[in-house]
Enzyme design. Structure first.
Site, PDB file in Angstrom:
ATOM      1  CG  PHE A 178      -1.970  -0.834   0.956  1.00 54.97           C
ATOM      2  CD1 PHE A 178      -3.831  -0.739   0.662  1.00 54.97           C
ATOM      3  CD2 PHE A 178      -2.028  -1.797   1.678  1.00 54.97           C
ATOM      4  CE1 PHE A 178      -4.303  -1.446   0.562  1.00 54.97           C
ATOM      5  CE2 PHE A 178      -2.691  -3.170   2.140  1.00 54.97           C
ATOM      6  CZ  PHE A 178      -4.127  -2.806   1.337  1.00 54.97           C
ATOM      7  CG  ASP A 179       0.800   6.223  -1.661  1.00 53.42           C
ATOM      8  OD1 ASP A 179       1.943   6.841  -1.205  1.00 53.42           O
ATOM      9  OD2 ASP A 179      -0.325   6.542  -1.898  1.00 53.42           O
TER      10      ASP A 179
END
Length: 210
Positions: free
Chosen positions: A26-27
């Site tokens: 995930f960013d």
């Protein structure tokens, strides 16, 4: 965000193989935590404070998702501002200092949790996915955001700006996360979730699904 995101069918991009997903990266900004308003205000503050100039939202998106040095470089280039190399380096440093001062001061007020993030990460972890974070943020402010929404413990690895010499859209940060999760040879069975073109380019260059 909803419980539907945990469906295995939704963890594969259209047209790609349906191999079982084992890892999810995930960013942070704009993906797990709503910091767009904070980021844009920080850029605007720095540009006005140091250069006395305003910058449009369209220009701000040019560097969105990249480290501050590259992001400010993109903005200055788009505005047609050119400086001698030594002066340019000093200017970028001044912009970053101004940006960070505003960002830190207003972080906990302007950053917001996206609904359902904690529940979704908790469920993904419960189902056995190996979870990693890949962000262009520096470690101190990145951890502050994670602590604000209380999700750091769900990740097996956290990749911050300091962890690689090259940054998104270069794939090195994604490779770093894959290596730490022991998923380099399972890249096609890993998905990278982000909100910017830089996330997509980095993920695709690393061979993961996006």
């Amino acid at each position: 965000w909803s419980s539907d995101v945990c469906s295995s069918d939704l963890l594969n991009s259209p047209g790609e193989s349906k191999s079982p997903i084992v890892g999810i990266l995930f960013d942070l900004d704009g993906t797990l935590i709503d910091t767009t308003d904070l980021i844009f205000r920080s850029y605007q503050h720095a540009m006005r404070a140091i250069l006395g100039r305003a910058v449009s939202d369209e220009e701000l998106y040019l560097g969105y998702g990249q480290p501050l040095t590259q992001a400010f470089g993109e903005i200055l280039a788009h505005q047609g501002l050119a400086y001698p190399p030594a002066e340019y380096a000093v200017l970028i440093d001044e912009l970053i200092v101004s940006y960070r001062a505003f960002n830190i001061e207003h972080h906990d007020t302007l950053a917001r949790e996206f609904p359902g993030v904690r529940a979704t990460l908790r469920e993904l972890a419960r189902r056995g996915y190996r979870l990693g974070l890949v962000t262009s943020k520096s470690q101190n402010i990145g951890r502050r955001g994670l602590d604000l929404i209380g999700v750091a413990d769900h990740f097996s690895t956290l990749v911050f700006m300091e962890d690689t010499d090259r940054h998104k859209p270069n794939p090195d940060p994604v490779f770093a996360a894959l290596d730490r999760l022991r998923l380099r040879d399972r890249a096609p069975a890993t998905i990278f979730v982000g909100d910017s073109i830089h996330d997509l380019r980095a993920g695709r260059a690393a061979g993961v699904q996006t």
